[in-house]
Design a protein around this motif. Structure first.
Motif, PDB file in Angstrom:
ATOM      1  N   GLY A 166       0.808  -1.245  -0.067  1.00 33.19           N
ATOM      2  CA  GLY A 166       0.066   0.054  -0.019  1.00 33.19           C
ATOM      3  C   GLY A 166       0.736   1.142  -0.115  1.00 33.19           C
ATOM      4  O   GLY A 166       0.262   2.302   0.149  1.00 33.19           O
ATOM      5  N   THR A 167       2.258   1.082  -0.205  1.00 34.79           N
ATOM      6  CA  THR A 167       3.145   2.452   0.022  1.00 34.79           C
ATOM      7  C   THR A 167       2.872   3.195  -1.474  1.00 34.79           C
ATOM      8  O   THR A 167       2.732   2.618  -2.392  1.00 34.79           O
ATOM      9  N   PHE A 168       2.580   4.505  -1.483  1.00 35.58           N
ATOM     10  CA  PHE A 168       2.759   5.268  -2.473  1.00 35.58           C
ATOM     11  C   PHE A 168       4.099   5.469  -3.089  1.00 35.58           C
ATOM     12  O   PHE A 168       5.056   6.148  -2.194  1.00 35.58           O
ATOM     13  N   ASN A 169       4.482   5.304  -4.416  1.00 36.19           N
ATOM     14  CA  ASN A 169       5.567   5.629  -4.809  1.00 36.19           C
ATOM     15  C   ASN A 169       5.574   6.781  -5.864  1.00 36.19           C
ATOM     16  O   ASN A 169       4.924   6.655  -6.873  1.00 36.19           O
ATOM     17  N   PHE A 170       6.277   7.801  -5.452  1.00 34.56           N
ATOM     18  CA  PHE A 170       6.484   9.155  -6.282  1.00 34.56           C
ATOM     19  C   PHE A 170       7.300   8.875  -7.358  1.00 34.56           C
ATOM     20  O   PHE A 170       7.397   9.900  -8.058  1.00 34.56           O
ATOM     21  N   ASP A 171       8.486   8.213  -7.120  1.00 37.71           N
ATOM     22  CA  ASP A 171       9.657   8.081  -8.191  1.00 37.71           C
ATOM     23  C   ASP A 171       8.824   7.522  -9.509  1.00 37.71           C
ATOM     24  O   ASP A 171       8.626   6.254  -9.547  1.00 37.71           O
ATOM     25  N   THR A 172       8.780   8.399 -10.707  1.00 38.57           N
ATOM     26  CA  THR A 172       8.011   7.815 -11.798  1.00 38.57           C
ATOM     27  C   THR A 172       8.984   6.976 -12.659  1.00 38.57           C
ATOM     28  O   THR A 172       8.140   6.348 -13.476  1.00 38.57           O
ATOM     29  N   SER A 173       9.964   6.840 -12.307  1.00 45.09           N
ATOM     30  CA  SER A 173      10.792   5.889 -13.191  1.00 45.09           C
ATOM     31  C   SER A 173      11.100   4.551 -12.512  1.00 45.09           C
ATOM     32  O   SER A 173      11.583   3.502 -12.893  1.00 45.09           O
ATOM     33  N   ALA A 174      10.701   4.466 -11.135  1.00 43.25           N
ATOM     34  CA  ALA A 174      10.624   3.126 -10.467  1.00 43.25           C
ATOM     35  C   ALA A 174       9.635   2.008 -10.819  1.00 43.25           C
ATOM     36  O   ALA A 174       8.735   2.384 -11.138  1.00 43.25           O
ATOM     37  N   GLN A 175      10.289   0.930 -10.950  1.00 42.89           N
ATOM     38  CA  GLN A 175       9.560  -0.203 -11.264  1.00 42.89           C
ATOM     39  C   GLN A 175       9.131  -1.188 -10.445  1.00 42.89           C
ATOM     40  O   GLN A 175       8.452  -1.925 -10.278  1.00 42.89           O
ATOM     41  N   LYS A 176       9.935  -1.100  -9.151  1.00 43.32           N
ATOM     42  CA  LYS A 176       9.680  -1.872  -7.833  1.00 43.32           C
ATOM     43  C   LYS A 176       9.223  -0.897  -6.757  1.00 43.32           C
ATOM     44  O   LYS A 176       9.661   0.231  -6.802  1.00 43.32           O
ATOM     45  N   CYS A 177       8.349  -1.370  -5.793  1.00 43.60           N
ATOM     46  CA  CYS A 177       8.161  -0.645  -4.749  1.00 43.60           C
ATOM     47  C   CYS A 177       9.377  -0.352  -3.745  1.00 43.60           C
ATOM     48  O   CYS A 177      10.248  -1.341  -3.656  1.00 43.60           O
ATOM     49  N   LYS A 178       9.333   0.872  -3.327  1.00 41.04           N
ATOM     50  CA  LYS A 178      10.663   1.235  -2.565  1.00 41.04           C
ATOM     51  C   LYS A 178      10.656   0.800  -1.281  1.00 41.04           C
ATOM     52  O   LYS A 178      11.507   0.678  -0.564  1.00 41.04           O
ATOM     53  N   LYS A 179       9.451   0.304  -0.733  1.00 38.90           N
ATOM     54  CA  LYS A 179       9.492  -0.389   0.490  1.00 38.90           C
ATOM     55  C   LYS A 179       9.484  -1.754   0.565  1.00 38.90           C
ATOM     56  O   LYS A 179      10.493  -2.396   1.454  1.00 38.90           O
TER      57      LYS A 179
END
Length: 90
Positions: free
Chosen positions: A26-39
Motif C-alpha cells: 500500500g505504499t505510494f511511490n512518487f518516483d516516476t521511473s521506479a519499477q519496484k516498490c521502494k518499501k
C-alpha cells in the motif's frame, strides 16, 4: 482562477503523473521511473497514460492534455500552447 496550484489537478496545465500505489504493502511511490516498490520491492502496476486528444484551445493533438482542451479560446482563433505534448509515434 485558482488560489494555489495542485500539480495533480490538470486544470490550467497538464497534470503531473500520480504516484503509483503498491498492491502488496500500500505504499505510494512518487518516483516516476521506479519499477519496484521502494518499501517491499514488489513490481508496481503499469502506469496509465492519458488519452491523446484534439485540443480546441491550440488546434493541435496533445498526448498530455489539461482541461483547456475542452473549449476554444474566447478570441475565436487557436492560441499556441507552450505546454502541448505531441503524441509518441512509436
Amino acid at each position: 482562477m485558482c488560489w494555489s496550484c495542485n500539480p495533480y489537478c490538470g486544470g490550467c496545465k497538464p497534470p503531473k503523473e500520480k504516484p503509483r500505489k503498491c498492491t502488496k504493502c500500500g505504499t505510494f511511490n512518487f518516483d516516476t521511473s521506479a519499477q519496484k516498490c521502494k518499501k517491499c520491492g514488489t513490481e508496481l502496476p503499469e502506469r496509465v497514460k492519458p488519452p491523446v486528444v484534439y485540443c480546441l484551445y491550440s488546434d493541435m493533438v496533445c498526448a498530455n492534455p489539461c482541461s483547456k482542451h475542452k473549449k476554444s479560446p474566447e478570441n475565436g482563433g487557436p492560441v499556441p500552447c507552450k505546454l502541448n505534448t505531441p503524441p509518441d509515434n512509436s
